[in-house]
Design an enzyme around this catalytic site. Structure first.
Site, PDB file in Angstrom:
ATOM      1  N   GLU A  52       0.819  -1.219   0.000  1.00 50.23           N
ATOM      2  CA  GLU A  52       0.000   0.000   0.000  1.00 50.23           C
ATOM      3  C   GLU A  52       0.853   1.269   0.000  1.00 50.23           C
ATOM      4  OE1 GLU A  52      -2.239  -2.974   2.728  1.00 50.23           O
ATOM      5  OE2 GLU A  52      -0.195  -2.624   1.991  1.00 50.23           O
ATOM      6  N   CYS A  86      -0.465   0.113   7.703  1.00 52.27           N
ATOM      7  CA  CYS A  86      -0.914   0.584   6.391  1.00 52.27           C
ATOM      8  C   CYS A  86      -2.316   1.190   6.466  1.00 52.27           C
ATOM      9  CB  CYS A  86      -0.895  -0.562   5.386  1.00 52.27           C
ATOM     10  SG  CYS A  86       0.762  -1.169   5.023  1.00 52.27           S
ATOM     11  N   ARG A 186      12.263 -24.398  -4.015  1.00 58.75           N
ATOM     12  CA  ARG A 186      13.226 -24.073  -2.969  1.00 58.75           C
ATOM     13  C   ARG A 186      13.269 -22.567  -2.705  1.00 58.75           C
ATOM     14  NH1 ARG A 186      18.537 -27.731  -4.683  1.00 58.75           N
ATOM     15  NH2 ARG A 186      17.628 -29.776  -4.201  1.00 58.75           N
ATOM     16  N   ASP A 202      23.789 -38.377  -1.062  1.00 60.61           N
ATOM     17  CA  ASP A 202      23.655 -37.449  -2.189  1.00 60.61           C
ATOM     18  C   ASP A 202      24.463 -36.171  -2.010  1.00 60.61           C
ATOM     19  OD1 ASP A 202      21.931 -39.282  -3.216  1.00 60.61           O
ATOM     20  OD2 ASP A 202      20.102 -38.129  -2.837  1.00 60.61           O
ATOM     21  N   LEU A 206      21.014 -28.248  -1.350  1.00 61.05           N
ATOM     22  CA  LEU A 206      19.728 -27.752  -0.838  1.00 61.05           C
ATOM     23  C   LEU A 206      19.623 -26.241  -0.947  1.00 61.05           C
ATOM     24  CD1 LEU A 206      19.286 -30.021   2.321  1.00 61.05           C
ATOM     25  CD2 LEU A 206      18.482 -30.417  -0.009  1.00 61.05           C
ATOM     26  N   ARG A 209      19.589 -22.167  -7.031  1.00 57.52           N
ATOM     27  CA  ARG A 209      20.713 -21.608  -7.779  1.00 57.52           C
ATOM     28  C   ARG A 209      20.286 -20.911  -9.073  1.00 57.52           C
ATOM     29  NH1 ARG A 209      22.146 -26.370  -5.515  1.00 57.52           N
ATOM     30  NH2 ARG A 209      21.954 -27.719  -7.334  1.00 57.52           N
ATOM     31  N   GLU A 283      12.534 -33.203   0.644  1.00 57.03           N
ATOM     32  CA  GLU A 283      13.057 -33.755  -0.609  1.00 57.03           C
ATOM     33  C   GLU A 283      13.595 -35.181  -0.487  1.00 57.03           C
ATOM     34  OE1 GLU A 283      15.284 -31.478  -3.332  1.00 57.03           O
ATOM     35  OE2 GLU A 283      14.498 -29.554  -2.682  1.00 57.03           O
ATOM     36  N   THR A 288      12.104 -40.835   5.159  1.00 55.72           N
ATOM     37  CA  THR A 288      11.719 -39.534   5.715  1.00 55.72           C
ATOM     38  C   THR A 288      10.391 -39.074   5.135  1.00 55.72           C
ATOM     39  OG1 THR A 288      14.033 -38.910   6.069  1.00 55.72           O
ATOM     40  CG2 THR A 288      12.418 -37.126   5.956  1.00 55.72           C
ATOM     41  N   LEU A 289      10.211 -39.220   3.838  1.00 50.29           N
ATOM     42  CA  LEU A 289       8.952 -38.834   3.205  1.00 50.29           C
ATOM     43  C   LEU A 289       7.791 -39.669   3.744  1.00 50.29           C
ATOM     44  CD1 LEU A 289      10.373 -38.420  -0.383  1.00 50.29           C
ATOM     45  CD2 LEU A 289       9.143 -36.621   0.834  1.00 50.29           C
TER      46      LEU A 289
END
Length: 342
Positions: A52, A86, A186, A202, A206, A209, A283, A288-289
């Site tokens: 605003e 505002c 990300r 891996d 994380l 880029r 990810e 974990t997922l």
């Protein structure tokens, strides 16, 4: 133009702050005088001017504000935070009419901004493009209405449903054509999380880029604390490790003790909420997922399925139930399906 057209422009402007404004909401605003847009604004980054004042202060002749309509994608704030309220600025500017897409779910605002405007005699029209505004700020809304971060699960799997090879090793299923989408996710969230196995095998950076802006906090789920963090201890980026019984605070590297985290992911969700994380992207790995899926913590799934790649064996991709497909995006080598809870 109609109210809807102006408000959709506000929402488009708001999206320009994606990833920069966390944990604040994305907000866009514009001023209309005699059916002509005379100024536009949006919240550019956390701590910067809100949408605003960004729009109001660009008007060369303040007198026209008294004959203008302000469109804004979120209820004007009514409290002192990083910036002044505002709603008070709008009253002082003499704007006679304000069109709002949605009320602010933040308890510090939650109708107070609209009350200030109406008590000052300003006409307020609500809920124009409300559904679009809610979707725009789903992270912010979930944080304030459900007291939790919005959690996205993302993975890639082979055509025949495998997530990773056996024995475990670094392997790429999705191609370069999907990388931009992943990095955009990300860039949008406050934090990224992987399990310790993914971190060790891996060695993921994380980071985003491609898009610029603040980097998300990197979170590693490591109940027994493996100690393999030499590469990030002196990093400029924040890395948090969640354990059962270890505490370290060293520059941007922090280890937190959350006894019982093996039993329920809700401990992690509550911890992130208490530390002002409004959005989390998970990810990997598969365990974990599945841990978060079984715990009922996932608000959105992004599943990449390779069109041609087939493995004779491997670790099965995560399983999920009670989710509906809401979007599909085709890439050169993969099909992305987005799901939300049914």
């Amino acid at each position: 133009m109609k109210h809807v057209d102006y408000m959709m422009r506000c929402i488009h402007l708001a999206q320009m702050g994606k990833g920069w404004v966390n944990p604040n909401p994305m907000v866009g605003a514009l001023l209309v005088h005699n059916d002509e847009v005379i100024s536009e604004g949006y919240h550019r980054a956390y701590g910067d001017a809100h949408a605003e004042p960004d729009a109001i202060h660009k008007v060369n002749n303040p007198a026209v504000l008294r004959e203008s309509t302000l469109y804004v994608s979120l209820e004007p704030c009514a409290h002192f935070g990083k910036t002044p309220p505002c709603a008070s600025l709008i009253v002082e500017s003499g704007i006679p009419k304000v069109v709002v897409a949605m009320r602010d779910p933040n308890p510090l605002v939650s109708g107070r901004g609209i009350d200030i405007l109406r008590k000052a005699g300003i006409e307020v029209i609500e809920n124009v493009c409300n559904e679009e505004a809610l979707k725009l700020n789903r992270f912010f809304n979930t944080y304030h209405t459900q007291n939790k971060p919005f959690v996205i699960a993302k993975w890639a799997e082979t055509q025949n449903g495998f997530f990773a090879p056996v024995p475990k090793r670094e392997a790429f299923i999705s191609g370069n054509d999907t990388r931009l989408h992943t990095h955009a996710l990300r860039q949008e969230v406050s934090a990224l999380l992987v399990g310790v196995g993914t971190w060790q095998i891996d060695k993921p950076e994380l980071t985003d880029r491609f898009h610029g802006g603040p980097q998300p906090i990197r979170v590693v789920l490591d109940p027994d604390y493996s100690g393999n963090y030499e590469r990030v201890i002196t990093s400029d980026l924040h890395t948090w490790v969640l354990t059962e019984n270890m505490e370290i605070d060293q520059n941007n590297f922090r280890v937190f003790s959350l006894p019982g985290l093996r039993d329920t992911p809700r401990l992690i969700i509550d911890f992130l909420y208490e530390n002002h994380i409004n959005s989390l992207l998970i990810e990997g790995g598969a365990a974990t997922l599945n841990y978060f899926l079984k715990g009922g913590c996932i608000d959105e799934i992004h599943r990449f399925s390779h069109k041609n790649l087939i493995w004779p064996e491997g670790i099965p991709a995560p399983k999920f139930h009670n989710f509906n497909s809401i979007e599909t995006i085709e890439f050169e080598h993969s099909l992305l399906t987005v799901y939300e809870p049914s």
